[in-house]
Design a protein around this motif. Structure first.
Motif, PDB file in Angstrom:
ATOM      1  N   ALA A 116       0.846  -1.190   0.000  1.00  0.00           N
ATOM      2  CA  ALA A 116       0.000   0.000   0.000  1.00  0.00           C
ATOM      3  C   ALA A 116       0.876   1.233   0.000  1.00  0.00           C
ATOM      4  O   ALA A 116       2.063   1.180   0.334  1.00  0.00           O
ATOM      5  CB  ALA A 116      -0.924   0.005   1.225  1.00  0.00           C
ATOM      6  N   GLN A 117       0.284   2.330  -0.411  1.00  0.00           N
ATOM      7  CA  GLN A 117       0.985   3.602  -0.345  1.00  0.00           C
ATOM      8  C   GLN A 117      -0.022   4.740  -0.252  1.00  0.00           C
ATOM      9  O   GLN A 117      -1.203   4.579  -0.561  1.00  0.00           O
ATOM     10  CB  GLN A 117       1.897   3.792  -1.552  1.00  0.00           C
ATOM     11  CG  GLN A 117       1.228   3.733  -2.894  1.00  0.00           C
ATOM     12  CD  GLN A 117       2.222   3.906  -4.035  1.00  0.00           C
ATOM     13  OE1 GLN A 117       3.181   4.668  -3.943  1.00  0.00           O
ATOM     14  NE2 GLN A 117       2.010   3.196  -5.130  1.00  0.00           N
ATOM     15  N   GLN A 118       0.489   5.878   0.191  1.00  0.00           N
ATOM     16  CA  GLN A 118      -0.312   7.093   0.237  1.00  0.00           C
ATOM     17  C   GLN A 118       0.340   8.110  -0.687  1.00  0.00           C
ATOM     18  O   GLN A 118       1.555   8.316  -0.626  1.00  0.00           O
ATOM     19  CB  GLN A 118      -0.405   7.642   1.675  1.00  0.00           C
ATOM     20  CG  GLN A 118      -1.338   8.827   1.802  1.00  0.00           C
ATOM     21  CD  GLN A 118      -1.433   9.356   3.223  1.00  0.00           C
ATOM     22  OE1 GLN A 118      -0.493   9.269   4.004  1.00  0.00           O
ATOM     23  NE2 GLN A 118      -2.584   9.922   3.564  1.00  0.00           N
ATOM     24  N   PHE A 119      -0.464   8.741  -1.504  1.00  0.00           N
ATOM     25  CA  PHE A 119       0.041   9.626  -2.538  1.00  0.00           C
ATOM     26  C   PHE A 119       0.044  11.086  -2.074  1.00  0.00           C
ATOM     27  O   PHE A 119      -0.436  11.409  -0.979  1.00  0.00           O
ATOM     28  CB  PHE A 119      -0.800   9.456  -3.798  1.00  0.00           C
ATOM     29  CG  PHE A 119      -0.657   8.097  -4.422  1.00  0.00           C
ATOM     30  CD1 PHE A 119      -1.437   7.029  -3.988  1.00  0.00           C
ATOM     31  CD2 PHE A 119       0.268   7.866  -5.425  1.00  0.00           C
ATOM     32  CE1 PHE A 119      -1.299   5.764  -4.545  1.00  0.00           C
ATOM     33  CE2 PHE A 119       0.415   6.613  -5.991  1.00  0.00           C
ATOM     34  CZ  PHE A 119      -0.364   5.555  -5.552  1.00  0.00           C
ATOM     35  N   SER A 120       0.574  11.947  -2.928  1.00  0.00           N
ATOM     36  CA  SER A 120       0.748  13.357  -2.555  1.00  0.00           C
ATOM     37  C   SER A 120      -0.576  14.044  -2.282  1.00  0.00           C
ATOM     38  O   SER A 120      -0.629  15.017  -1.520  1.00  0.00           O
ATOM     39  CB  SER A 120       1.519  14.107  -3.647  1.00  0.00           C
ATOM     40  OG  SER A 120       0.838  14.012  -4.883  1.00  0.00           O
ATOM     41  N   ASP A 121      -1.673  13.555  -2.880  1.00  0.00           N
ATOM     42  CA  ASP A 121      -2.990  14.143  -2.596  1.00  0.00           C
ATOM     43  C   ASP A 121      -3.669  13.442  -1.418  1.00  0.00           C
ATOM     44  O   ASP A 121      -4.848  13.675  -1.166  1.00  0.00           O
ATOM     45  CB  ASP A 121      -3.878  14.076  -3.836  1.00  0.00           C
ATOM     46  CG  ASP A 121      -4.195  12.653  -4.269  1.00  0.00           C
ATOM     47  OD1 ASP A 121      -5.025  12.473  -5.172  1.00  0.00           O
ATOM     48  OD2 ASP A 121      -3.596  11.700  -3.697  1.00  0.00           O
ATOM     49  N   TYR A 122      -2.934  12.601  -0.729  1.00  0.00           N
ATOM     50  CA  TYR A 122      -3.353  11.873   0.481  1.00  0.00           C
ATOM     51  C   TYR A 122      -4.261  10.683   0.219  1.00  0.00           C
ATOM     52  O   TYR A 122      -4.592   9.973   1.170  1.00  0.00           O
ATOM     53  CB  TYR A 122      -3.995  12.803   1.525  1.00  0.00           C
ATOM     54  CG  TYR A 122      -3.013  13.804   2.075  1.00  0.00           C
ATOM     55  CD1 TYR A 122      -2.978  15.106   1.584  1.00  0.00           C
ATOM     56  CD2 TYR A 122      -2.111  13.434   3.061  1.00  0.00           C
ATOM     57  CE1 TYR A 122      -2.051  16.013   2.071  1.00  0.00           C
ATOM     58  CE2 TYR A 122      -1.184  14.337   3.555  1.00  0.00           C
ATOM     59  CZ  TYR A 122      -1.159  15.622   3.050  1.00  0.00           C
ATOM     60  OH  TYR A 122      -0.229  16.529   3.528  1.00  0.00           O
ATOM     61  N   HIS A 123      -4.631  10.443  -1.034  1.00  0.00           N
ATOM     62  CA  HIS A 123      -5.397   9.230  -1.248  1.00  0.00           C
ATOM     63  C   HIS A 123      -4.465   8.028  -1.115  1.00  0.00           C
ATOM     64  O   HIS A 123      -3.236   8.163  -1.222  1.00  0.00           O
ATOM     65  CB  HIS A 123      -6.134   9.255  -2.596  1.00  0.00           C
ATOM     66  CG  HIS A 123      -5.415   8.616  -3.746  1.00  0.00           C
ATOM     67  ND1 HIS A 123      -4.516   9.292  -4.555  1.00  0.00           N
ATOM     68  CD2 HIS A 123      -5.469   7.353  -4.221  1.00  0.00           C
ATOM     69  CE1 HIS A 123      -4.068   8.484  -5.480  1.00  0.00           C
ATOM     70  NE2 HIS A 123      -4.617   7.300  -5.316  1.00  0.00           N
ATOM     71  N   SER A 124      -5.025   6.883  -0.862  1.00  0.00           N
ATOM     72  CA  SER A 124      -4.223   5.694  -0.633  1.00  0.00           C
ATOM     73  C   SER A 124      -4.724   4.543  -1.506  1.00  0.00           C
ATOM     74  O   SER A 124      -5.903   4.500  -1.861  1.00  0.00           O
ATOM     75  CB  SER A 124      -4.280   5.280   0.837  1.00  0.00           C
ATOM     76  OG  SER A 124      -3.535   4.107   1.085  1.00  0.00           O
TER      77      SER A 124
END
Lengths: 115, 111
Positions: B66-74
């Protein structure tokens, strides 16, 4: 470790009966305690919470008091309705490193209220 | 008020396939949590992210990432799916490291 134990169901009550669902916990540190409700086919909704000893959480006629001396957070409602039929989860999280940690849930108690 | 959005809401996959679940947190929430709830089971914590960095890890299989992106979605990526991965996957978000708000969940069925 941290854990939550709640009474097993299912629990079947008649409308307007008194409800108690027992919940006890084991935790290191200072846990916050929660009750979540899950209606059939739906997600988890926060019902109530308490963040320190002797706090009472309440919502929609449900109440629970954070009892540090007995490590308990029993859920009560004076008069249940058919619409209260759902699965109820007791949960805790421990505050550490400046943030609220992940939730640890009990096994859930299914409540059925008959008219 | 805006809530946590999860997509897709339902997903059917075959064994050994891959799946990607997405979570869009409440605006201005910086922390995302993923939970797995098997049939008739309590939700189990998988993994969490704070400010795009992994903050805690639970019982997440090595096949999952999993990861979280720069716009905070995951996004939760699941590979080599097994029958036992069939479950309801919840995402929750929080702001100021406080109360968690849950999304409606993604129901994954592996055939």
């Amino acid at each position: 470790g941290n854990s939550v134990t709640q009474m097993e169901g299912p629990v079947t009550l008649s409308e307007e009966a008194f409800l108690t669902i027992n919940c006890t916990y084991t935790a290191t540190g200072y846990p916050s305690l929660f009750w979540y409700v899950q209606y059939p086919g739906e997600g988890l909704q926060l019902l109530l919470k308490a963040t320190k000893a002797d706090d009472k959480g309440s919502n929609k006629g449900f109440e629970a008091t954070y009892r540090k001396e007995t490590t308990s957070f029993h859920l009560e409602k004076g008069s249940v309705q058919v619409s209260d039929s759902a699965v109820y989860f007791c949960a805790l999280s421990v505050y550490y490193g400046g943030s609220q940690g992940n939730l640890i849930f009990g096994k859930g108690t299914k409540l059925s209220v008959k008219p | 008020a805006a809530g946590v959005i999860q997509s897709p809401r339902h997903l059917i996959k075959e064994k050994r396939e891959t799946a990607t679940l997405k979570c869009y947190p409440i605006p201005r929430h910086d922390t995302v949590y993923w939970y797995q709830q098997g049939p008739g089971q309590d939700p189990q914590f998988l993994i969490s992210f704070y400010e795009k960095m992994q903050s805690d890890k639970g019982s997440i299989p090595d096949r999952f990432s999993a990861q979280q992106f720069s716009d905070y979605h995951s996004e939760l990526n699941m590979s080599s799916l097994e029958l036992g991965d069939s479950a309801l996957y919840f995402c929750a978000s929080s702001g100021d490291r406080g109360q968690q708000y849950f999304g409606p969940g993604t129901r994954l069925l592996v055939l």
